[in-house]
Write an enzyme that holds these catalytic residues in place. Structure first.
Site, short mmCIF file in Angstrom:
data_model
loop_
_atom_site.label_atom_id
_atom_site.label_comp_id
_atom_site.label_asym_id
_atom_site.label_seq_id
_atom_site.Cartn_x
_atom_site.Cartn_y
_atom_site.Cartn_z
N ARG A 37 9.74 -10.64 11.33
CA ARG A 37 8.55 -10.24 12.07
C ARG A 37 7.34 -11.13 11.77
O ARG A 37 6.51 -11.39 12.62
CB ARG A 37 8.21 -8.78 11.76
CG ARG A 37 7.10 -8.20 12.62
CD ARG A 37 6.91 -6.71 12.35
NE ARG A 37 6.48 -6.48 10.98
CZ ARG A 37 7.14 -5.71 10.11
NH1 ARG A 37 8.26 -5.12 10.47
NH2 ARG A 37 6.68 -5.53 8.90
N ARG A 100 10.66 -1.89 -12.77
CA ARG A 100 9.63 -1.46 -13.73
C ARG A 100 10.20 -0.81 -14.98
O ARG A 100 9.68 -1.02 -16.08
CB ARG A 100 8.65 -0.50 -13.04
CG ARG A 100 7.72 -1.19 -12.07
CD ARG A 100 6.86 -0.18 -11.34
NE ARG A 100 6.00 -0.83 -10.36
CZ ARG A 100 5.46 -0.23 -9.32
NH1 ARG A 100 5.67 1.08 -9.13
NH2 ARG A 100 4.69 -0.89 -8.48
N CYS A 130 -0.01 1.25 -9.08
CA CYS A 130 -1.47 1.12 -9.04
C CYS A 130 -2.19 2.20 -9.83
O CYS A 130 -3.16 1.92 -10.54
CB CYS A 130 -1.94 1.12 -7.59
SG CYS A 130 -1.27 2.46 -6.59
N GLN A 157 -5.92 9.44 -4.20
CA GLN A 157 -5.39 8.14 -3.81
C GLN A 157 -5.71 7.79 -2.36
O GLN A 157 -5.50 8.58 -1.44
CB GLN A 157 -3.88 8.09 -4.06
CG GLN A 157 -3.56 8.23 -5.54
CD GLN A 157 -2.08 8.15 -5.86
OE1 GLN A 157 -1.61 8.87 -6.73
NE2 GLN A 157 -1.34 7.28 -5.19
N SER A 160 -4.73 3.12 1.46
CA SER A 160 -4.18 1.79 1.22
C SER A 160 -2.90 1.82 0.41
O SER A 160 -2.07 0.91 0.51
CB SER A 160 -5.22 0.91 0.52
OG SER A 160 -5.62 1.51 -0.71
N LYS A 214 6.22 8.16 -12.09
CA LYS A 214 5.89 6.78 -12.43
C LYS A 214 4.79 6.74 -13.49
O LYS A 214 4.86 5.97 -14.46
CB LYS A 214 5.42 6.01 -11.20
CG LYS A 214 6.50 5.68 -10.19
CD LYS A 214 5.86 5.03 -8.95
CE LYS A 214 6.86 4.84 -7.83
NZ LYS A 214 6.24 4.29 -6.60
N HIS A 243 -8.58 3.92 -5.43
CA HIS A 243 -8.07 5.16 -6.01
C HIS A 243 -9.05 5.69 -7.07
O HIS A 243 -9.65 4.91 -7.82
CB HIS A 243 -6.73 4.92 -6.69
CG HIS A 243 -5.59 4.70 -5.76
ND1 HIS A 243 -5.66 4.85 -4.40
CD2 HIS A 243 -4.29 4.34 -6.03
CE1 HIS A 243 -4.47 4.59 -3.86
NE2 HIS A 243 -3.63 4.28 -4.84
#
Length: 343
Positions: A37, A100, A130, A157, A160, A214, A243
């Site tokens: 794309r 991670r 984040c 949050q 974005s 997380k 955030h």
């Protein structure tokens, strides 16, 4: 350095381009990669027009000569193409959740555990989530004063965090509602405009979401604190791209506000903004686009003699993603890393 960006057309990929253009990062060659794309699009960087190349397994030498590859195209893409990206010695700094928690992949926030970046047996460094990034930047100076045993955090949050399309959806929902139209909901579980949604990512069997877990797991790994307990509630709010977090932490010994203020003021990558008399405290509207993490509203926890509570705000796309990845590379270069030995 010869640098590649994978996922160049996405929100974080575009932020990589902006961050690298703003900073004196040493770049000899920049290669951009994307999906079918986005392949063929051209982006301006430092006076050059660079075309996005198709990321494909049919080009085994696509990353030959690359020193650092910043990747932000989703966990599936990172897993699929990791061997291709690192095959010729490139260091992969990955912004997805793919690696991670792998024991042989460091999870790095330079202000907290920068030296972990030099232990890369697979040639991969993971960029944390984040929400975790901005929290541990604020926790580090406290933990240096007295080890933290427990953290409670509630996040606020921005859109974005769900990508560029989610930001567009929030704008469109506000427009539709103002026009008396029914808002379209695609990127979130519910309408986000004029609402808050206590649901970020997928629910797990324990009732927490993947995003909340997380924060639990990544904080332990980054801070080298396997016993620290983190309980998070992650909430999506109708904010564009920074955030916010309300954090409560418990330390082994009680800390005075004075010593914590001093530690915040001296901490790398942190700005302490806390003037209640002037109504001065971090807010996402002001912090969007800023590099540092901001902290304010520091208080003693009235429910815990060894507790502190404070407010943290950081730009989710910048420090929460692209900037942190670039800072990992900058940290390594400053410590003497010379790049891909095979380049």
């Amino acid at each position: 350095m010869n640098v590649a960006i994978v996922g160049a057309s996405g929100a974080v990929g575009q932020e990589f381009l902006r961050v690298l253009s703003e900073r004196p990062f040493p770049i000899d060659e920049l290669r951009l990669f994307g999906s079918e794309r986005s392949a063929g699009r051209k982006y301006s960087f430092r006076g050059q027009e660079i075309e996005v190349r198709l990321l494909t397994e049919d080009d085994p030498d696509a990353f030959k000569g690359i020193d650092i590859a910043f990747t932000s195209a989703g966990a599936g893409t990172s897993k699929k193409f990791a061997d291709l990206i690192t095959r010729h010695g490139a260091l992969m700094i990955d912004n997805s959740s793919a690696f991670r928690m792998d024991s042989d992949v460091p999870l790095v926030v330079p202000e907290v555990n920068g030296m972990d970046a030099f232990d890369t047996p697979r040639g991969i460094i993971a960029n944390p989530n984040c929400t975790t990034i901005q929290m541990v930047v604020a926790l580090k100076p406290i933990n240096d004063l007295s080890p933290i045993s427990r953290v409670h955090v509630s996040t606020y949050q921005a859109a974005s965090g769900a990508g560029a399309a989610a930001m567009d959806e929030l704008v469109e929902q506000h427009r539709a509602l103002a026009a008396g139209e029914e808002p379209v909901v695609n990127k979130f579980a519910h309408q986000l405009a004029y609402n808050v949604i206590p649901h970020v990512d997928v629910f797990q069997d324990n009732g927490y979401t993947k995003e909340e877990m997380k924060m639990f797991n990544e904080t332990r790994k980054i801070m080298h604190s396997p016993d620290i307990r983190v309980s998070a509630t992650c909430v999506r709010v109708p904010v564009m791209r920074a955030h916010s977090e309300a954090v409560w932490c418990e330390t082994e010994r009680p800390l005075s506000l004075e010593e914590v203020r001093e530690a915040f003021a001296k901490a790398e990558g942190l700005v302490y903004l806390d003037e209640p008399a002037a109504n001065a405290y971090p807010m996402p509207l002001d912090i969007a686009g800023a590099d540092p993490v901001y902290v304010g509203r520091l208080r003693k926890d009235l429910a815990d003699d060894n507790g502190l509570t404070f407010w943290v705000v950081g730009d989710q796309i910048k420090k929460g993603a692209a900037l942190n990845a670039v800072q990992i590379a900058e940290f390594m270069i400053a410590k003497g890393w010379k790049g891909n030995p095979r380049a």
